[in-house]
Design an enzyme around this catalytic site. Structure first.
Site, PDB file in Angstrom:
ATOM      1  N   THR A   1      45.355  52.207  36.488  1.00 15.33           N
ATOM      2  CA  THR A   1      46.808  52.372  36.699  1.00 15.33           C
ATOM      3  C   THR A   1      47.184  53.832  37.004  1.00 15.33           C
ATOM      4  OG1 THR A   1      46.956  52.369  34.277  1.00 15.33           O
ATOM      5  CG2 THR A   1      47.611  50.352  35.399  1.00 15.33           C
TER       6      THR A   1
ATOM      7  N   ARG B   1      55.832 -13.602  68.826  1.00 14.40           N
ATOM      8  CA  ARG B   1      54.684 -14.025  68.026  1.00 14.40           C
ATOM      9  C   ARG B   1      54.208 -15.366  68.569  1.00 14.40           C
ATOM     10  NH1 ARG B   1      58.797 -15.554  63.228  1.00 14.40           N
ATOM     11  NH2 ARG B   1      59.063 -17.733  63.800  1.00 14.40           N
TER      12      ARG B   1
ATOM     13  N   GLY C   1      48.260  47.844  25.180  1.00 10.17           N
ATOM     14  CA  GLY C   1      48.000  49.189  24.662  1.00 10.17           C
ATOM     15  C   GLY C   1      48.901  49.422  23.452  1.00 10.17           C
TER      16      GLY C   1
ATOM     17  N   ASN D   1      52.746  49.185  24.352  1.00  4.62           N
ATOM     18  CA  ASN D   1      53.220  49.791  25.592  1.00  4.62           C
ATOM     19  C   ASN D   1      53.594  48.666  26.564  1.00  4.62           C
ATOM     20  OD1 ASN D   1      53.477  51.275  27.977  1.00  4.62           O
ATOM     21  ND2 ASN D   1      51.254  51.242  28.354  1.00  4.62           N
TER      22      ASN D   1
ATOM     23  N   TYR E   1      53.149   6.088  66.940  1.00  2.00           N
ATOM     24  CA  TYR E   1      52.032   6.934  67.367  1.00  2.00           C
ATOM     25  C   TYR E   1      51.033   6.114  68.162  1.00  2.00           C
ATOM     26  CZ  TYR E   1      48.287  10.417  66.783  1.00  2.00           C
ATOM     27  OH  TYR E   1      47.304  11.341  66.987  1.00  2.00           O
TER      28      TYR E   1
ATOM     29  N   TYR F   1      57.635   1.438  57.125  1.00  6.85           N
ATOM     30  CA  TYR F   1      57.463   2.795  57.640  1.00  6.85           C
ATOM     31  C   TYR F   1      58.458   3.003  58.770  1.00  6.85           C
ATOM     32  CZ  TYR F   1      55.836   6.847  60.114  1.00  6.85           C
ATOM     33  OH  TYR F   1      55.804   8.064  60.727  1.00  6.85           O
TER      34      TYR F   1
ATOM     35  N   ARG G   1      41.235  38.638  35.450  1.00  4.20           N
ATOM     36  CA  ARG G   1      41.350  37.662  34.357  1.00  4.20           C
ATOM     37  C   ARG G   1      42.052  36.371  34.798  1.00  4.20           C
ATOM     38  NH1 ARG G   1      43.979  42.102  30.464  1.00  4.20           N
ATOM     39  NH2 ARG G   1      44.365  43.001  32.520  1.00  4.20           N
TER      40      ARG G   1
ATOM     41  N   LEU H   1      53.240  48.928  40.460  1.00  4.31           N
ATOM     42  CA  LEU H   1      51.783  48.878  40.640  1.00  4.31           C
ATOM     43  C   LEU H   1      51.337  47.429  40.849  1.00  4.31           C
ATOM     44  CD1 LEU H   1      50.681  51.354  37.829  1.00  4.31           C
ATOM     45  CD2 LEU H   1      51.540  51.836  40.135  1.00  4.31           C
ATOM     46  N   ALA H   2      50.790  47.168  42.033  1.00  6.78           N
ATOM     47  CA  ALA H   2      50.401  45.784  42.349  1.00  6.78           C
ATOM     48  C   ALA H   2      49.118  45.737  43.174  1.00  6.78           C
ATOM     49  CB  ALA H   2      51.534  45.101  43.100  1.00  6.78           C
TER      50      ALA H   2
HETATM   51  C1  UD1 Z   1      48.495  47.685  31.088  1.00  6.62           C
HETATM   52  C2  UD1 Z   1      48.525  48.970  30.260  1.00  6.62           C
HETATM   53  C3  UD1 Z   1      48.751  48.593  28.786  1.00  6.62           C
HETATM   54  C4  UD1 Z   1      50.032  47.804  28.640  1.00  6.62           C
HETATM   55  C5  UD1 Z   1      50.034  46.590  29.548  1.00  6.62           C
HETATM   56  C6  UD1 Z   1      51.415  45.958  29.557  1.00  6.62           C
HETATM   57  C7  UD1 Z   1      47.068  50.653  31.273  1.00  6.62           C
HETATM   58  C8  UD1 Z   1      45.744  51.302  31.240  1.00  6.62           C
HETATM   59  N1  UD1 Z   1      47.276  49.684  30.387  1.00  6.62           N
HETATM   60  O1  UD1 Z   1      47.375  46.937  30.693  1.00  6.62           O
HETATM   61  O2  UD1 Z   1      48.820  49.769  27.982  1.00  6.62           O
HETATM   62  O3  UD1 Z   1      50.202  47.423  27.286  1.00  6.62           O
HETATM   63  O4  UD1 Z   1      49.706  46.948  30.906  1.00  6.62           O
HETATM   64  O5  UD1 Z   1      51.410  44.735  30.254  1.00  6.62           O
HETATM   65  O6  UD1 Z   1      47.901  51.053  32.050  1.00  6.62           O
HETATM   66  N2  UD1 Z   1      46.923  47.988  38.971  1.00  6.62           N
HETATM   67  C9  UD1 Z   1      46.794  48.693  40.159  1.00  6.62           C
HETATM   68  N3  UD1 Z   1      45.649  49.364  40.398  1.00  6.62           N
HETATM   69  C10 UD1 Z   1      44.630  49.426  39.511  1.00  6.62           C
HETATM   70  C11 UD1 Z   1      44.762  48.721  38.298  1.00  6.62           C
HETATM   71  C12 UD1 Z   1      45.925  48.020  38.053  1.00  6.62           C
HETATM   72  O7  UD1 Z   1      47.699  48.678  40.984  1.00  6.62           O
HETATM   73  O8  UD1 Z   1      43.630  50.092  39.811  1.00  6.62           O
HETATM   74  C13 UD1 Z   1      48.136  47.202  38.746  1.00  6.62           C
HETATM   75  C14 UD1 Z   1      47.837  45.738  38.586  1.00  6.62           C
HETATM   76  O9  UD1 Z   1      47.920  45.059  39.850  1.00  6.62           O
HETATM   77  C15 UD1 Z   1      48.908  45.264  37.612  1.00  6.62           C
HETATM   78  C16 UD1 Z   1      49.260  46.525  36.822  1.00  6.62           C
HETATM   79  O10 UD1 Z   1      48.719  47.621  37.528  1.00  6.62           O
HETATM   80  O11 UD1 Z   1      50.062  44.807  38.262  1.00  6.62           O
HETATM   81  C17 UD1 Z   1      48.734  46.485  35.405  1.00  6.62           C
HETATM   82  O12 UD1 Z   1      47.345  46.274  35.414  1.00  6.62           O
HETATM   83  P1  UD1 Z   1      46.644  45.332  34.346  1.00  6.62           P
HETATM   84  O13 UD1 Z   1      45.196  45.295  34.664  1.00  6.62           O
HETATM   85  O14 UD1 Z   1      47.366  44.074  34.204  1.00  6.62           O
HETATM   86  O15 UD1 Z   1      46.826  46.213  33.012  1.00  6.62           O
HETATM   87  P2  UD1 Z   1      46.810  45.669  31.516  1.00  6.62           P
HETATM   88  O16 UD1 Z   1      45.398  45.509  31.084  1.00  6.62           O
HETATM   89  O17 UD1 Z   1      47.701  44.513  31.379  1.00  6.62           O
HETATM   90 MG    MG Z   2      48.721  43.366  32.771  1.00  6.84          MG
END
Ligand code: UD1
Ligand code: MG
Length: 458
Positions: free
Chosen positions: A78, A438, A139, A169, A385, A364, A15, A8-9
């Site tokens: 997520t 010179r 979490g 988590n 140059y 230089y 933040r 997931l990225a």
């Molecule tokens: C998340 C977990 C948390 C865990 C922590 C570990 C959830 C709700 N929370 O929190 O329980 O302890 O990671 O590091 O899952 N992303 C998407 N789409 C979105 C939102 C996020 O692709 O709509 C991706 C972000 O780019 C990121 C990843 O998911 O790479 C995690 O998102 P982030 O906002 O960092 O979650 P945390 O608050 O860290």
């Molecule tokens: Mg995170």
């Protein structure tokens, strides 16, 4: 059984407060997502999907051909991000590991271990957990009286008692692929955050499926990077790991906490690296070299017994037994010969020097080729140059260039030439010539008094 990974990225990484999306942010000059994808590639996983959204082109360019892409246009959490993989993945049979794109310290061994644990235990969902002394932001894992996992509660949704739970988590889950897409639709929106939390699948699945945990005792590899402070913490861990690798291979690093060495750097044994030194890009440092202090080497090769101190070397090569610095700048394909001395505010750009050449102070050298044993006097300049184009300077062997000489390019200087100090040379100099370009000095006898006022007038 096929093995899949979903990363997931798609998030912005609010933040972080940076322009770049979080998962593309560099750690030791490598984007965070690269670490995760590299480790997936080293693991047992057969196919991977990366969920992207915010500034997706960056990830497409970076990971083209290595992963499939799923698109999450609006970042609604997520759980919602995993839903975005439905069309690509739901019909596939196998085991899927879900990873977050913000865990750059992840190791392929953990991926392999948790995937085989999941299959051996016969779980339908395995949540990877660990403990942090300060679990803020993660979490929390809620367990029942039998120690079975009941739910994951996000930090901001925890009551005071739950906040004291240290088991968290990690954001890594292993799940049977077909089950995943059956339960995703049941995730309800979290009203406080307006997001669909993937973590909710624990509560949903535990009713009809076998849900277990895999507890990692070493928590260092699963930290989540959410802000620029945690970037620095992750960078420190990686830096220490790389430095330790080199030190165990016979590289002496003085004050290693101030030395940053990139992933693609090769260093031979019997090299010394002094404090405040950065070596990055695909650089090579050969045996006997001494690098630093206060030095930056990027995408360059430093040969045997070279010394580089207080200097910048970018995209360049320095041959054996040469001394660079203090305060030299080599760039754009500078190739310095053996037994050279380049130092004290000397810049060398896109130039090649022969062996035994010296430019020890304030020079230089640009777009130039020299033979062996050329001496650039203090303040000599290749004037490459003309305001529109760059021109070449060609210098033969055994040439002495007097102090404050300008060599106006294009120009050729033959072997065994001597150039008088202060010359501005605009024409080629043939082999063996003494060049003086010179004005002649005039001494007017007894004349100085006309310019010197008596002390009282001052
Ligand atoms: C998340 C977990 C948390 C865990 C922590 C570990 C959830 C709700 N929370 O929190 O329980 O302890 O990671 O590091 O899952 N992303 C998407 N789409 C979105 C939102 C996020 O692709 O709509 C991706 C972000 O780019 C990121 C990843 O998911 O790479 C995690 O998102 P982030 O906002 O960092 O979650 P945390 O608050 O860290
Ligand atoms: Mg995170």
């Amino acid at each position: 059984m096929k093995k899949f990974a979903i990363v997931l990225a798609a998030g912005k990484g609010t933040r972080m407060k940076t322009e770049l999306p979080k998962c593309a942010f560099p750690i030791l000059k490598k984007p965070m997502i690269e670490y995760i994808v590299e480790n997936i590639e080293k693991s047992v996983v057969d196919e991977s999907v990366c969920v992207i959204g915010y500034q997706k082109e960056i990830f497409e360019n970076m990971l083209e051909g290595r992963v499939e892409f799923a698109y999450q246009e609006q970042q609604l959490g997520t759980g919602h991000a995993v839903m975005a993989t439905k069309d690509l993945m739901a019909h596939k049979r196998g085991t899927t590991i879900i990873l977050l794109g913000d865990m750059p310290l992840i190791d392929h061994k953990i991926i392999n271990k948790v995937m085989s644990y999941h299959c051996d235990r016969g779980n339908d969902l395995t949540v990877v957990t660990t403990e942090f002394e300060n679990p803020k932001g993660y979490g929390r894992i809620i367990r029942n009286e039998y120690r079975n996992i009941e739910a994951i509660v996000e930090h901001n949704d925890c009551n005071d008692e739950q906040k004291r739970i240290k088991e968290i988590n990690t954001g890594i889950y292993v799940v049977n692929n077909s089950d995943l897409y059956k339960v995703l639709d049941s995730i309800k929106i979290n009203e406080r955050k307006g997001e669909y939390y993937l973590t909710d699948i624990v509560e949903i699945m535990k009713k009809d499926y076998i849900v277990g945990t895999f507890v990692l005792w070493d928590n260092t590899k699963v930290m989540g990077v959410n802000d620029l402070f945690s970037v620095s913490v992750a960078e420190k861990v990686l830096r220490e790991k790389i430095n330790m690798f080199h030190m165990l291979n016979g590289v002496s690093i003085i004050n290693p906490e101030t030395v940053t060495i990139g992933h693609d750097v090769q260093i031979e044994s019997n090299v010394t690296i002094y404090p405040n030194t950065y070596i990055t890009g695909p650089s090579i440092i050969k045996t006997g070299a001494k690098v630093g202090p206060n030095t930056e080497i990027h995408t360059s090769t430093i040969h045997e017994n070279v010394k580089v101190k207080h200097s910048l070397v970018h995209d360049s090569e320095v041959h054996a037994n040469t001394v660079i610095g203090p305060f030299a700048h080599l760039r754009n394909g500078a190739s310095i010969g053996e037994y050279n001395r380049i130092g004290n505010f000397v810049e060398v750009k896109n130039s090649k020097t022969g062996n035994g050449t010296k430019a020890a102070h304030l020079a230089y050298i640009g777009d130039t080729e020299t033979g062996n044993n050329v001496n650039f006097g203090c303040g000599s300049i290749t004037v490459n140059y003309d305001g529109v184009k760059k021109h070449k300077t060609m210098i033969g062997n055994d040439v002495f260039i007097g102090c404050n000489t300008n060599l106006v390019a294009p120009i050729e200087v033959g072997d065994n030439v001597f150039i008088a100090a202060g010359s501005t040379v605009t024409k080629n100099i043939p082999k063996g010539a003494l060049a003086i370009a010179r004005n002649k000095q005039i001494n007017k006898a007894d004349y100085a008094k006309n310019f010197i006022r008596p002390k009282d007038d001052q």
